[in-house]
Design an enzyme around this catalytic site. Structure first.
Site, PDB file in Angstrom:
ATOM      1  N   LYS A   1       0.787  -1.246   0.000  1.00 18.48           N
ATOM      2  CA  LYS A   1       0.000   0.000   0.000  1.00 18.48           C
ATOM      3  C   LYS A   1       0.817   1.293   0.000  1.00 18.48           C
ATOM      4  CE  LYS A   1      -4.633  -1.208   0.927  1.00 18.48           C
ATOM      5  NZ  LYS A   1      -4.632  -2.573   1.484  1.00 18.48           N
TER       6      LYS A   1
ATOM      7  N   SER B   1      -8.026   1.947   8.985  1.00 17.38           N
ATOM      8  CA  SER B   1      -7.190   1.644  10.146  1.00 17.38           C
ATOM      9  C   SER B   1      -6.161   0.567   9.818  1.00 17.38           C
ATOM     10  CB  SER B   1      -8.052   1.222  11.340  1.00 17.38           C
ATOM     11  OG  SER B   1      -8.939   0.214  10.944  1.00 17.38           O
TER      12      SER B   1
ATOM     13  N   GLU C   1     -10.859 -13.280  -3.610  1.00 18.39           N
ATOM     14  CA  GLU C   1     -11.525 -12.692  -2.441  1.00 18.39           C
ATOM     15  C   GLU C   1     -11.748 -13.755  -1.375  1.00 18.39           C
ATOM     16  OE1 GLU C   1     -14.829  -9.687  -3.866  1.00 18.39           O
ATOM     17  OE2 GLU C   1     -15.280 -11.711  -4.516  1.00 18.39           O
TER      18      GLU C   1
ATOM     19  N   GLY D   1     -16.603 -12.775   1.737  1.00 11.70           N
ATOM     20  CA  GLY D   1     -16.741 -11.399   1.238  1.00 11.70           C
ATOM     21  C   GLY D   1     -16.656 -11.358  -0.270  1.00 11.70           C
TER      22      GLY D   1
ATOM     23  N   ASP E   1     -18.156  -9.945  -2.759  1.00 14.16           N
ATOM     24  CA  ASP E   1     -18.860  -8.872  -3.482  1.00 14.16           C
ATOM     25  C   ASP E   1     -18.328  -8.700  -4.906  1.00 14.16           C
ATOM     26  OD1 ASP E   1     -16.659  -7.847  -1.700  1.00 14.16           O
ATOM     27  OD2 ASP E   1     -16.872  -6.141  -3.037  1.00 14.16           O
TER      28      ASP E   1
ATOM     29  N   SER F   1       0.565 -10.005  -0.907  1.00 18.39           N
ATOM     30  CA  SER F   1       0.324  -8.559  -0.747  1.00 18.39           C
ATOM     31  C   SER F   1       0.820  -7.954   0.554  1.00 18.39           C
ATOM     32  CB  SER F   1      -1.166  -8.269  -0.949  1.00 18.39           C
ATOM     33  OG  SER F   1      -1.939  -9.087  -0.104  1.00 18.39           O
TER      34      SER F   1
HETATM   35  C1  LIG Z   1      -5.409  -3.531   1.119  1.00 16.90           C
HETATM   36  C2  LIG Z   1      -4.888  -4.899   1.011  1.00 16.90           C
HETATM   37  C3  LIG Z   1      -5.385  -5.810   0.038  1.00 16.90           C
HETATM   38  C4  LIG Z   1      -6.525  -5.461  -0.897  1.00 16.90           C
HETATM   39  O1  LIG Z   1      -6.186  -4.418  -1.775  1.00 16.90           O
HETATM   40  P1  LIG Z   1      -7.323  -3.624  -2.578  1.00 16.90           P
HETATM   41  O2  LIG Z   1      -6.589  -2.633  -3.380  1.00 16.90           O
HETATM   42  O3  LIG Z   1      -8.245  -3.004  -1.550  1.00 16.90           O
HETATM   43  O4  LIG Z   1      -8.064  -4.625  -3.397  1.00 16.90           O
HETATM   44  C5  LIG Z   1      -4.792  -7.051  -0.054  1.00 16.90           C
HETATM   45  N1  LIG Z   1      -3.794  -7.427   0.785  1.00 16.90           N
HETATM   46  C6  LIG Z   1      -3.294  -6.596   1.720  1.00 16.90           C
HETATM   47  C7  LIG Z   1      -2.196  -7.075   2.587  1.00 16.90           C
HETATM   48  C8  LIG Z   1      -3.835  -5.304   1.879  1.00 16.90           C
HETATM   49  O5  LIG Z   1      -3.335  -4.488   2.826  1.00 16.90           O
END
Ligand SMILES: *Cc1c(COP(=O)(O)O)cnc(C)c1O
Length: 333
Positions: A58, A83, A209, A213, A215, A309
């Protein structure tokens, strides 16, 4: 907020973000595992954003968005209303750019998250999650102080920044047969799709997903954004109730499929990463791998990209998650 914004971002925005982020964020490693490759008869390429600054991808989108504000906007500062990992990303990106940041958080947010956000120099404004809407609180603050809102996913500069993780992956590996990407609000998936279509046009890109969840899956089937009840899953980074307006348009146009992963499958993947690759991955970070592991026939013989991620998980919870399931290689290991 984005109404009237017609042109969707393209690969050019992702490439520009990649240049802007050079030397600011880590170029995270692409790892593999002989044991996993042998087990599934394929070649895995794991893009490890669990090793990224703030422990998740992020920082890419947050920095790309704040860096493009005007000098006047930068002086006024930024606000966000998450948060999770996005809060820390905005706090760090703002500090690196010399901009003040305010994070709107529920008054009962875990102390450790509040401390981490304050540690990066952000100011926390509390709200009562039972009686107030966090987005409305952030908007009121922004209006009062002239601050720009940095939303967690539904923003062209945010999603272009998130796409740089997949961009780096393809630049390193060349074309892939499939790419599995965690899906919450869709910033990471939409940015990854822009990168994939430009650098590896034949690659099947699958968003993943939590089963609870779904969606995004429902929205794709319905052909319009579906809003669901607040989901409950250990994948706390993907508990959005609906996709973004902008992210949905890109996902609907480009994605090949959306798969689902249960909490148990996430725990198996979490254990697998710890056992075989000695990595701590948070539940949401395991979504892509969990879906890939669940379709052995589809991945066999192929070059498989998996976006990991993030790696921010409470250690006590982590221990319980991995202790509660068997190894992917069976109980004899
Ligand atoms: C925010 C996040 C996601 C999802 O990302 P989006 O852009 O909201 O789809 C996946 N994995 C981690 C670790 C995140 O912090």
């Amino acid at each position: 907020m984005l109404a009237g914004m017609s042109a969707l971002p393209t690969i050019d925005a992702v490439r520009a973000a990649g240049q802007l982020l050079e030397g600011v964020v880590h170029r995270t490693p692409v790892r593999s595992s002989r044991r996993l490759n042998a087990h599934f008869g394929c070649q895995f390429y794991f893009k490890c954003e669990n090793f990224q600054r703030i422990g998740a991808f992020k920082i890419r989108g947050a920095y790309n968005a704040i860096a493009q504000l005007t000098a006047e906007q930068r002086r006024a500062g930024v606000v966000t209303f998450s948060s999770g990992n996005h809060a820390q990303a905005v706090a760090l990106a703002a500090r690196l750019l010399g901009v003040s940041a305010t994070v709107v958080m529920p008054d009962d947010a875990p102390a450790i998250k509040q401390a981490a956000t304050r540690g990066y120099g952000a100011t926390i404004v509390h709200y009562d999650r039972n009686h107030q809407d966090r987005e409305a609180v952030a908007k009121a603050l922004a209006a009062e102080h002239g601050q720009a809102i940095v939303p967690p996913f539904d923003h062209p500069h945010v999603l272009a920044g998130q796409g740089t993780a997949a961009l780096e992956l393809f630049l390193e590996t060349g074309p892939l047969d499939m790419l599995f990407v965690p899906l919450g609000g869709g910033g990471l998936l939409s940015g990854s799709l822009l990168a994939a279509r430009a650098l590896s046009p034949g690659c099947r890109v699958i968003g993943v997903e939590p089963t609870a969840g779904d969606d995004g899956h429902q929205s794709l089937q319905a052909g319009k954004r579906i809003t669901i009840q607040q989901p409950h899953s250990i994948a706390d980074g993907a508990l959005t109730r609906q996709l973004g307006e902008l992210t949905f348009q890109i996902i609907q146009r480009e994605v090949d499929d959306i798969a689902l992963a249960t909490d148990e499958q996430l725990c198996v993947a979490m254990r697998c990463f710890a056992e075989t690759m000695k990595m701590v991955v948070e539940p949401t970070g395991c979504l892509g791998a969990a879906a890939a592991f669940a379709m052995p026939a589809a991945i066999a013989g192929k070059r498989i990209g998996v976006l990991i991620s993030g790696g921010n998980v409470d250690m006590v919870a982590f221990g319980q998650y991995v202790a509660g399931v068997d190894s992917i290689f069976g109980s004899a290991t």
